[in-house]
Scaffold this motif. Structure first.
Motif, PDB file in Angstrom:
ATOM      1  N   ASN A  36     -32.252  -9.293  62.838  1.00 49.35           N
ATOM      2  CA  ASN A  36     -32.466 -10.086  61.618  1.00 49.35           C
ATOM      3  C   ASN A  36     -33.180  -9.310  60.522  1.00 49.35           C
ATOM      4  N   ASN A  37     -33.544  -8.067  60.830  1.00 50.17           N
ATOM      5  CA  ASN A  37     -34.262  -7.263  59.834  1.00 50.17           C
ATOM      6  C   ASN A  37     -33.443  -6.065  59.364  1.00 50.17           C
ATOM      7  N   VAL A  38     -32.129  -6.197  59.469  1.00 49.62           N
ATOM      8  CA  VAL A  38     -31.268  -5.078  59.077  1.00 49.62           C
ATOM      9  C   VAL A  38     -31.342  -4.859  57.564  1.00 49.62           C
ATOM     10  N   VAL A  39     -31.455  -3.587  57.187  1.00 44.87           N
ATOM     11  CA  VAL A  39     -31.482  -3.189  55.776  1.00 44.87           C
ATOM     12  C   VAL A  39     -30.095  -2.636  55.437  1.00 44.87           C
ATOM     13  N   PRO A  40     -29.529  -2.981  54.267  1.00 42.15           N
ATOM     14  CA  PRO A  40     -28.219  -2.421  53.904  1.00 42.15           C
ATOM     15  C   PRO A  40     -28.218  -0.901  54.026  1.00 42.15           C
ATOM     16  N   GLY A  41     -27.167  -0.372  54.645  1.00 40.12           N
ATOM     17  CA  GLY A  41     -27.073   1.077  54.837  1.00 40.12           C
ATOM     18  C   GLY A  41     -27.358   1.494  56.269  1.00 40.12           C
ATOM     19  N   ARG A  99     -31.852   4.534  58.993  1.00 35.97           N
ATOM     20  CA  ARG A  99     -32.588   3.995  57.845  1.00 35.97           C
ATOM     21  C   ARG A  99     -31.596   3.612  56.763  1.00 35.97           C
ATOM     22  N   GLY A 100     -31.873   2.471  56.125  1.00 39.54           N
ATOM     23  CA  GLY A 100     -30.975   1.987  55.082  1.00 39.54           C
ATOM     24  C   GLY A 100     -31.351   2.534  53.710  1.00 39.54           C
ATOM     25  N   TRP A 101     -30.717   1.955  52.706  1.00 38.50           N
ATOM     26  CA  TRP A 101     -30.987   2.352  51.320  1.00 38.50           C
ATOM     27  C   TRP A 101     -32.371   1.863  50.906  1.00 38.50           C
ATOM     28  N   PRO A 102     -33.009   2.565  49.992  1.00 38.49           N
ATOM     29  CA  PRO A 102     -34.246   2.020  49.417  1.00 38.49           C
ATOM     30  C   PRO A 102     -33.864   0.856  48.506  1.00 38.49           C
ATOM     31  N   LEU A 103     -34.557  -0.254  48.612  1.00 41.11           N
ATOM     32  CA  LEU A 103     -34.246  -1.421  47.774  1.00 41.11           C
ATOM     33  C   LEU A 103     -35.355  -1.558  46.749  1.00 41.11           C
ATOM     34  N   GLY A 252     -31.369   9.435  58.976  1.00 38.13           N
ATOM     35  CA  GLY A 252     -30.302   9.002  58.067  1.00 38.13           C
ATOM     36  C   GLY A 252     -29.811   7.632  58.469  1.00 38.13           C
ATOM     37  N   PRO A 253     -28.584   7.248  58.111  1.00 34.83           N
ATOM     38  CA  PRO A 253     -27.622   8.104  57.424  1.00 34.83           C
ATOM     39  C   PRO A 253     -27.915   8.288  55.939  1.00 34.83           C
ATOM     40  N   THR A 254     -28.840   7.477  55.366  1.00 33.89           N
ATOM     41  CA  THR A 254     -29.156   7.672  53.946  1.00 33.89           C
ATOM     42  C   THR A 254     -30.220   8.766  53.834  1.00 33.89           C
ATOM     43  N   TYR A 255     -30.012   9.665  52.893  1.00 32.74           N
ATOM     44  CA  TYR A 255     -30.976  10.740  52.630  1.00 32.74           C
ATOM     45  C   TYR A 255     -31.260  10.819  51.138  1.00 32.74           C
ATOM     46  N   ARG A 256     -32.530  11.025  50.831  1.00 34.23           N
ATOM     47  CA  ARG A 256     -32.847  11.339  49.450  1.00 34.23           C
ATOM     48  C   ARG A 256     -32.350  12.752  49.184  1.00 34.23           C
ATOM     49  N   TYR A 257     -31.829  12.987  47.990  1.00 36.94           N
ATOM     50  CA  TYR A 257     -31.085  14.224  47.741  1.00 36.94           C
ATOM     51  C   TYR A 257     -31.963  15.476  47.875  1.00 36.94           C
ATOM     52  N   ASP A 258     -33.226  15.396  47.454  1.00 33.45           N
ATOM     53  CA  ASP A 258     -34.082  16.590  47.586  1.00 33.45           C
ATOM     54  C   ASP A 258     -34.329  16.908  49.060  1.00 33.45           C
ATOM     55  N   ARG A 259     -34.441  15.862  49.866  1.00 33.50           N
ATOM     56  CA  ARG A 259     -34.610  16.056  51.313  1.00 33.50           C
ATOM     57  C   ARG A 259     -33.342  16.682  51.914  1.00 33.50           C
ATOM     58  N   TYR A 260     -32.194  16.178  51.490  1.00 36.48           N
ATOM     59  CA  TYR A 260     -30.913  16.703  51.975  1.00 36.48           C
ATOM     60  C   TYR A 260     -30.796  18.196  51.641  1.00 36.48           C
ATOM     61  N   LEU A 261     -31.110  18.556  50.383  1.00 41.91           N
ATOM     62  CA  LEU A 261     -31.006  19.962  49.968  1.00 41.91           C
ATOM     63  C   LEU A 261     -31.984  20.829  50.749  1.00 41.91           C
ATOM     64  N   ALA A 262     -33.178  20.292  50.988  1.00 42.06           N
ATOM     65  CA  ALA A 262     -34.169  21.058  51.739  1.00 42.06           C
ATOM     66  C   ALA A 262     -33.687  21.297  53.174  1.00 42.06           C
ATOM     67  N   LEU A 263     -33.039  20.290  53.751  1.00 45.49           N
ATOM     68  CA  LEU A 263     -32.534  20.438  55.119  1.00 45.49           C
ATOM     69  C   LEU A 263     -31.431  21.492  55.188  1.00 45.49           C
ATOM     70  N   LEU A 264     -30.672  21.601  54.102  1.00 46.77           N
ATOM     71  CA  LEU A 264     -29.634  22.633  54.068  1.00 46.77           C
ATOM     72  C   LEU A 264     -30.220  24.002  53.775  1.00 46.77           C
ATOM     73  N   GLY A 265     -31.520  24.006  53.379  1.00 49.09           N
ATOM     74  CA  GLY A 265     -32.163  25.272  53.047  1.00 49.09           C
ATOM     75  C   GLY A 265     -31.803  25.743  51.659  1.00 49.09           C
ATOM     76  N   ASP A 266     -31.214  24.857  50.840  1.00 47.20           N
ATOM     77  CA  ASP A 266     -30.740  25.226  49.512  1.00 47.20           C
ATOM     78  C   ASP A 266     -31.859  25.333  48.495  1.00 47.20           C
ATOM     79  N   ARG A 267     -32.776  24.365  48.563  1.00 40.78           N
ATOM     80  CA  ARG A 267     -33.827  24.311  47.548  1.00 40.78           C
ATOM     81  C   ARG A 267     -35.153  24.056  48.256  1.00 40.78           C
ATOM     82  N   PRO A 268     -36.285  24.375  47.632  1.00 47.63           N
ATOM     83  CA  PRO A 268     -37.565  24.198  48.312  1.00 47.63           C
ATOM     84  C   PRO A 268     -37.787  22.757  48.718  1.00 47.63           C
ATOM     85  N   PRO A 269     -38.328  22.542  49.922  1.00 49.31           N
ATOM     86  CA  PRO A 269     -38.570  21.162  50.351  1.00 49.31           C
ATOM     87  C   PRO A 269     -39.575  20.474  49.449  1.00 49.31           C
ATOM     88  N   SER A 270     -39.348  19.193  49.233  1.00 48.86           N
ATOM     89  CA  SER A 270     -40.297  18.416  48.458  1.00 48.86           C
ATOM     90  C   SER A 270     -41.496  18.127  49.345  1.00 48.86           C
TER      91      SER A 270
END
Ligand SMILES: Cc1cc2nc3c(=O)[nH]c(=O)nc-3n(C[C@H](O)[C@H](O)[C@H](O)COP(=O)(O)OP(=O)(O)OC[C@H]3O[C@@H](n4cnc5c(N)ncnc54)[C@H](O)[C@@H]3O)c2cc1C
Ligand code: FES
Length: 278
Positions: A36-41, A99-103, A252-270
């Motif tokens: 009953n506590n499901v968050v969209p996403g 984790r779902g989307w931030p609302l 996941g499956p939702t990721y904040r984009y800076d976190r996603y890029l950091a996980l790929l090693g593309d940009r400095p982690p936030s």
């Protein structure tokens, strides 16, 4: 110890809802508090005895009786068999997971961009905004290859009355909007610059949308995408869903984009990886 035993899930009904897609009504026979506590996403694992188990997103969250909906696209063995199941069939259910989307409706103007079946994981965000009487905060741009490939026909008819809802088609007929969602970003930003982007669909669409928003001044910590990975256990045990050092089934499956890029090693982690910014 983690209990991975599926619970009983009743198939109430299903109908065709777009090319190779069906809309399923389901009921968890003995819902638990977490249902009953499901968050969209967020997602659940659906199993068919003797065939297998796969992840799917909640289209609507389970109600007090455990009833919820899901949109399923036929891709292979499990989804093909699911399409053949009669009303009343007993399936298996595990969840909710991830984790779902931030609302964050209180102050943000949110742009939702969806491609194909990627509209399903965002459906709950639209309905939740409407429930809070805040649909003016949302703009939706939904892209599909052609009109037959569009999903959620009944929901789209309702949403068109409730909020700005742009539908784009790669192969449009006269009177329809031609092109991908990206072709309409200038129009959307000129009308009302969003504070945040939530995007779900094919990965190239999500990455291109994220970069287009960065170029228009949105920062990476205001952009969210939803990743699809092969899932087996969904419990953080098997490692099939790795994204860098992250388990998509847990973080996941939702990721904040800076976190996603950091996980790929593309940009400095936030320094700050926590979600909700409202
Ligand atoms: C978090 C999450 C939420 C999802 N939500 C939905 C949903 O709401 N509706 C929906 O229709 N589908 C959803 N999916 C995808 C769905 O899980 C797969 O389509 C399903 O597992 C296919 O099972 P199958 O046995 O029918 O196909 P299979 O026979 O296993 O595979 C068919 C083809 O699809 C590919 N494939 C299967 N699963 C994946 C995957 N996870 N990532 C990339 N390629 C894959 C295979 O490589 C193969 O080419 C979701 C996936 C994830 C990870
Ligand atoms: S699916 Fe097994 S660890 Fe994520």
């Amino acid at each position: 110890m983690i209990d991975s035993t599926p619970r009983r899930l009743l198939l109430l009904a299903h109908y065709a809802d777009g090319e190779d897609a069906r809309h399923f009504s389901l009921r968890i026979e003995q819902p638990l508090a977490a249902d009953n506590n499901v968050v969209p996403g967020q997602f659940f694992m659906l199993s068919l005895p003797g065939i297998g188990e796969s992840p799917f997103t909640y289209l609507t969250p389970p109600d007090a009786e455990g009833r919820f909906n899901a949109l399923v696209r036929r891709t292979g063995k499990l989804t093909g068999a699911l399409f053949e199941q009669p009303t009343g069939a007993i399936l298996g259910y595990r969840g909710p997971f991830g984790r779902g989307w931030p609302l964050f409706f209180c102050s943000s103007r949110i742009l939702l961009v969806a491609g194909g079946c990627g509209l399903a994981p965002l459906a709950g965000v639209i309905d939740e905004a409407y429930r809070h009487k805040l649909p003016a905060q949302l703009r939706v741009v939904y892209g599909a290859r052609h009109s037959e490939a569009q999903v959620l026909g009944r929901e789209r008819a309702r949403w068109r009355q409730q909020l700005p809802f742009i539908e784009t088609l790669d192969h449009a007929r006269p009177g329809q909007r031609q092109g991908t969602p990206l072709a309409y970003f200038d129009e959307v930003f000129a009308e009302q610059a969003p504070d945040a982007l939530l995007c779900c669909g094919p990965e190239p669409l999500m990455l291109a949308s994220a970069e287009a928003c960065l170029q228009r001044g949105l920062s990476a910590n205001k952009i969210w995408i939803s990743l699809e990975r092969r899932m087996h256990c969904a419990d953080g045990l098997c490692g099939h869903c790795y994204l860098g050092t992250s388990y998509v089934c847990q973080e996941g499956p939702t990721y904040r984009y800076d976190r996603y890029l950091a996980l790929l090693g593309d940009r400095p982690p936030s320094a700050e990886t926590h979600y909700r910014f409202c």
